[in-house]
Design a protein around this motif. Structure first.
Motif, PDB file in Angstrom:
ATOM      1  N   VAL A  33      11.397  32.874  10.676  1.00 52.22           N
ATOM      2  CA  VAL A  33      10.015  32.751  10.208  1.00 52.22           C
ATOM      3  C   VAL A  33       9.963  33.318   8.804  1.00 52.22           C
ATOM      4  CG1 VAL A  33       8.911  32.794  12.482  1.00 52.22           C
ATOM      5  CG2 VAL A  33       9.439  34.943  11.318  1.00 52.22           C
ATOM      6  N   THR A  34       8.992  32.834   8.023  1.00 50.49           N
ATOM      7  CA  THR A  34       8.943  33.237   6.617  1.00 50.49           C
ATOM      8  C   THR A  34       7.497  33.264   6.127  1.00 50.49           C
ATOM      9  OG1 THR A  34       9.799  32.728   4.408  1.00 50.49           O
ATOM     10  CG2 THR A  34       9.227  30.875   5.803  1.00 50.49           C
ATOM     11  N   GLY A  35       7.250  34.068   5.130  1.00 50.25           N
ATOM     12  CA  GLY A  35       5.941  34.132   4.483  1.00 50.25           C
ATOM     13  C   GLY A  35       6.126  34.444   3.016  1.00 50.25           C
ATOM     14  N   ALA A  52      -0.982  30.581  -4.224  1.00 52.39           N
ATOM     15  CA  ALA A  52      -1.081  30.029  -2.876  1.00 52.39           C
ATOM     16  C   ALA A  52      -0.241  30.857  -1.928  1.00 52.39           C
ATOM     17  CB  ALA A  52      -0.610  28.575  -2.857  1.00 52.39           C
ATOM     18  N   GLY A  53      -0.741  30.980  -0.708  1.00 55.29           N
ATOM     19  CA  GLY A  53       0.031  31.650   0.334  1.00 55.29           C
ATOM     20  C   GLY A  53       0.799  30.636   1.158  1.00 55.29           C
ATOM     21  N   LYS A  54       1.959  31.049   1.667  1.00 60.94           N
ATOM     22  CA  LYS A  54       2.793  30.163   2.467  1.00 60.94           C
ATOM     23  C   LYS A  54       3.235  30.884   3.738  1.00 60.94           C
ATOM     24  CE  LYS A  54       4.823  27.337  -1.229  1.00 60.94           C
ATOM     25  NZ  LYS A  54       6.096  26.828  -1.812  1.00 60.94           N
ATOM     26  N   LEU A  55       3.093  30.194   4.862  1.00 65.46           N
ATOM     27  CA  LEU A  55       3.599  30.685   6.143  1.00 65.46           C
ATOM     28  C   LEU A  55       4.387  29.559   6.786  1.00 65.46           C
ATOM     29  CD1 LEU A  55       0.548  32.623   7.667  1.00 65.46           C
ATOM     30  CD2 LEU A  55       2.651  33.605   6.718  1.00 65.46           C
ATOM     31  N   GLY A  56       5.547  29.900   7.346  1.00 61.31           N
ATOM     32  CA  GLY A  56       6.345  28.826   7.910  1.00 61.31           C
ATOM     33  C   GLY A  56       7.386  29.310   8.885  1.00 61.31           C
ATOM     34  N   GLN A 141      17.099  29.159  -4.636  1.00 57.73           N
ATOM     35  CA  GLN A 141      16.549  30.325  -3.952  1.00 57.73           C
ATOM     36  C   GLN A 141      17.557  31.481  -4.028  1.00 57.73           C
ATOM     37  OE1 GLN A 141      15.872  30.675   0.567  1.00 57.73           O
ATOM     38  NE2 GLN A 141      13.999  29.711  -0.189  1.00 57.73           N
ATOM     39  N   ALA A 142      17.145  32.557  -4.675  1.00 64.52           N
ATOM     40  CA  ALA A 142      17.972  33.767  -4.758  1.00 64.52           C
ATOM     41  C   ALA A 142      17.520  34.727  -3.660  1.00 64.52           C
ATOM     42  CB  ALA A 142      17.834  34.424  -6.122  1.00 64.52           C
ATOM     43  N   VAL A 143      18.432  35.105  -2.781  1.00 68.54           N
ATOM     44  CA  VAL A 143      18.099  35.866  -1.580  1.00 68.54           C
ATOM     45  C   VAL A 143      18.815  37.204  -1.598  1.00 68.54           C
ATOM     46  CG1 VAL A 143      18.096  35.862   0.947  1.00 68.54           C
ATOM     47  CG2 VAL A 143      17.883  33.701  -0.299  1.00 68.54           C
ATOM     48  N   TYR A 144      18.076  38.279  -1.315  1.00 65.65           N
ATOM     49  CA  TYR A 144      18.689  39.592  -1.109  1.00 65.65           C
ATOM     50  C   TYR A 144      18.497  39.965   0.358  1.00 65.65           C
ATOM     51  CZ  TYR A 144      19.580  44.570  -1.119  1.00 65.65           C
ATOM     52  OH  TYR A 144      20.080  45.808  -0.828  1.00 65.65           O
ATOM     53  N   ASN A 145      19.602  40.244   1.042  1.00 70.11           N
ATOM     54  CA  ASN A 145      19.574  40.583   2.462  1.00 70.11           C
ATOM     55  C   ASN A 145      19.377  42.079   2.636  1.00 70.11           C
ATOM     56  OD1 ASN A 145      20.159  37.883   3.469  1.00 70.11           O
ATOM     57  ND2 ASN A 145      22.170  38.169   2.551  1.00 70.11           N
ATOM     58  N   ILE A 146      18.175  42.467   3.039  1.00 67.16           N
ATOM     59  CA  ILE A 146      17.887  43.879   3.297  1.00 67.16           C
ATOM     60  C   ILE A 146      18.716  44.357   4.484  1.00 67.16           C
ATOM     61  CG2 ILE A 146      16.071  45.549   3.797  1.00 67.16           C
ATOM     62  CD1 ILE A 146      14.076  43.498   2.683  1.00 67.16           C
ATOM     63  N   THR A 147      18.743  43.556   5.535  1.00 64.25           N
ATOM     64  CA  THR A 147      19.590  43.755   6.709  1.00 64.25           C
ATOM     65  C   THR A 147      20.128  42.383   7.090  1.00 64.25           C
ATOM     66  OG1 THR A 147      17.924  43.320   8.433  1.00 64.25           O
ATOM     67  CG2 THR A 147      17.939  45.531   7.466  1.00 64.25           C
ATOM     68  N   PRO A 148      21.023  42.292   8.084  1.00 63.79           N
ATOM     69  CA  PRO A 148      21.497  40.975   8.493  1.00 63.79           C
ATOM     70  C   PRO A 148      20.415  40.068   9.083  1.00 63.79           C
ATOM     71  CG  PRO A 148      23.078  42.636   9.134  1.00 63.79           C
ATOM     72  CD  PRO A 148      21.858  43.373   8.650  1.00 63.79           C
ATOM     73  N   GLN A 149      19.191  40.597   9.309  1.00 62.79           N
ATOM     74  CA  GLN A 149      18.112  39.752   9.823  1.00 62.79           C
ATOM     75  C   GLN A 149      16.920  39.657   8.874  1.00 62.79           C
ATOM     76  OE1 GLN A 149      18.386  41.745  13.963  1.00 62.79           O
ATOM     77  NE2 GLN A 149      17.581  39.727  14.428  1.00 62.79           N
ATOM     78  N   TRP A 150      16.679  40.668   8.074  1.00 59.51           N
ATOM     79  CA  TRP A 150      15.559  40.659   7.133  1.00 59.51           C
ATOM     80  C   TRP A 150      16.065  40.383   5.726  1.00 59.51           C
ATOM     81  CZ3 TRP A 150      10.509  40.718   8.313  1.00 59.51           C
ATOM     82  CH2 TRP A 150      10.120  41.190   9.564  1.00 59.51           C
ATOM     83  N   SER A 151      15.355  39.527   4.992  1.00 62.83           N
ATOM     84  CA  SER A 151      15.732  39.231   3.608  1.00 62.83           C
ATOM     85  C   SER A 151      14.483  38.930   2.789  1.00 62.83           C
ATOM     86  CB  SER A 151      16.701  38.047   3.544  1.00 62.83           C
ATOM     87  OG  SER A 151      16.105  36.877   4.079  1.00 62.83           O
ATOM     88  N   GLY A 182       9.040  35.559  -1.339  1.00 65.17           N
ATOM     89  CA  GLY A 182       8.656  35.777   0.049  1.00 65.17           C
ATOM     90  C   GLY A 182       9.664  36.602   0.811  1.00 65.17           C
ATOM     91  N   ILE A 183       9.439  36.697   2.115  1.00 64.71           N
ATOM     92  CA  ILE A 183      10.294  37.465   3.021  1.00 64.71           C
ATOM     93  C   ILE A 183      10.605  36.608   4.237  1.00 64.71           C
ATOM     94  CG2 ILE A 183       8.327  38.548   4.201  1.00 64.71           C
ATOM     95  CD1 ILE A 183      10.095  41.113   4.346  1.00 64.71           C
TER      96      ILE A 183
END
Length: 358
Positions: A33-35, A52-56, A141-151, A182-183
């Motif tokens: 899930v992402t926002g 704009a806000g995004k939820l998905g 999309q540049a992604v930083y992984n805070i943990t193996p499940q949260w980014s 987003g997260i």
């Protein structure tokens, strides 16, 4: 002598390595899930989304096939100083350009999408109060992984849509730059084993391996000492004088483990270091070296080099600042990212090892 020691060490490590296999593999069919929030413009000043806000939600089927469906709602800038609203849904295809094979702190993803958008313009446009369009986008999309499940991620890109803000040219295409941040939360870890910490049993196994190697080393040294003593006691030989033995001949090496991408000691590790600190202080004539390591399969070479240095410093600072070890007895080095050192398990390479300097 040296050959025997090497063979003993190799035998212990090879026998242990058969006990486990590296399972740091991509988790397929992983829902998430992402926002986030998004803005447009940069290239087009006549009509663009101000915010704009995004939820998905979406799924990573494999590293090269991810699908994400989002709902979008936000505000518009129209023509000179007018405003409006936008609502819509957007489907995005994603593929990992960097970080597809092993877990890394950073990923780069390709993002290609298309969406249906409803623009409410009020009475700003002649003959129209709203307009429906199909929009497309291309982004990285540049992604930083805070943990193996949260980014968290930032996605700059280009969007293309009809000129909904111009009734006379509503079928013409307009190009805008956009930025989305987003997260994301994935329901399974991105890679198997990416966040598992070293268990107490695994820690004890590694420490016991080191103790066994040191015991073997000590036994071999005793044999040599016995032979030298026998030689000195022969009648024809003149026994040399020996200085007082005030040095530690054999010290068990100690391994301090760290969590993935971290360089601070857990409370348990800090407590365990106290016993080794007392051993070092008991033999002030001996020198010890602290070597930092990192898992080669996680992170870039530059990142791992800095991480291994910080891990060595964390052990050094704990020994000196918390337990009062003389800093002149300690030196540091760091090896950066290394292949697995114990049991072919990358988690056991996230460590710092303290050794006595022979």
């Amino acid at each position: 002598m040296k050959k025997s020691i090497v063979c003993a060490m190799a035998g212990v490590l090879l026998s242990a390595s058969a006990m486990a296999q590296n399972d740091n593999t991509f988790q397929k069919n992983n829902w998430f899930v992402t926002g986030g929030v998004s803005t447009e413009g940069f290239m087009n000043t006549d009509g663009y989304i101000t915010a704009a806000g995004k939820l998905g939600a979406g799924i990573w089927i494999n590293p090269w096939l991810g699908l994400k469906l989002e709902g979008v709602a936000g505000g518009l800038h129209l023509l000179d100083n007018n405003s409006g609203q936008v609502f819509g849904g957007h489907l995005t295809y994603m593929a990992r350009l960097y970080g597809a094979k092993t877990y890394k702190p950073f990923n780069l993803n390709l993002a290609l999408g298309m969406g249906f958008y409803h623009y409410k313009t009020g009475d700003v446009l002649d003959k129209y109060t709203y307009m429906n369009t199909l929009n497309g986008n291309f982004g990285i999309q540049a992604v930083y992984n805070i943990t193996p499940q949260w980014s968290i991620y930032a996605e700059p890109g280009l969007s293309i849509q009809p000129k909904y803000y111009n009734p006379d040219k509503k079928k013409d295409a307009a190009l805008s730059g956009y930025l989305t941040a987003g997260i994301t939360y994935t329901f399974k870890e991105q890679f198997k084993g990416a966040s598992k910490t070293v268990s107490a049993a695994e820690m004890e196994l590694v420490q016991s391996q080191l103790r066994s190697m040191n015991e073997e080393n000590a036994n071999l040294r005793k044999q040599v000492n016995a032979l030298e003593e026998e030689k000195r006691n022969r009648p024809a030989a003149v026994a040399p004088t020996t200085p007082a033995d005030n040095k530690l001949q054999d010290a068990t090496e100690y391994v301090a483990f760290f969590n993935i991408n971290k360089a601070y000691l857990s409370d348990k590790e800090a407590v365990n270091l106290e016993a080794y600190a007392n051993l070092i202080k008991k033999y002030p004539e001996n020198k010890f070296i602290i070597t930092g390591y990192a898992d080669k399969q996680t992170g870039s070479a530059e990142f791992n080099e800095r991480l291994s240095k910080l891990r060595a410093e964390a052990v050094y600072n704990t020994l000196v600042d918390k337990y009062g070890v003389n800093k002149n007895q300690l030196t540091m080095e760091y090896k950066g990212g290394v292949d697995t050192m114990f049991r072919e398990n990358p988690r056991l390479s996230r460590a710092a090892i303290i050794r006595m300097v022979k």
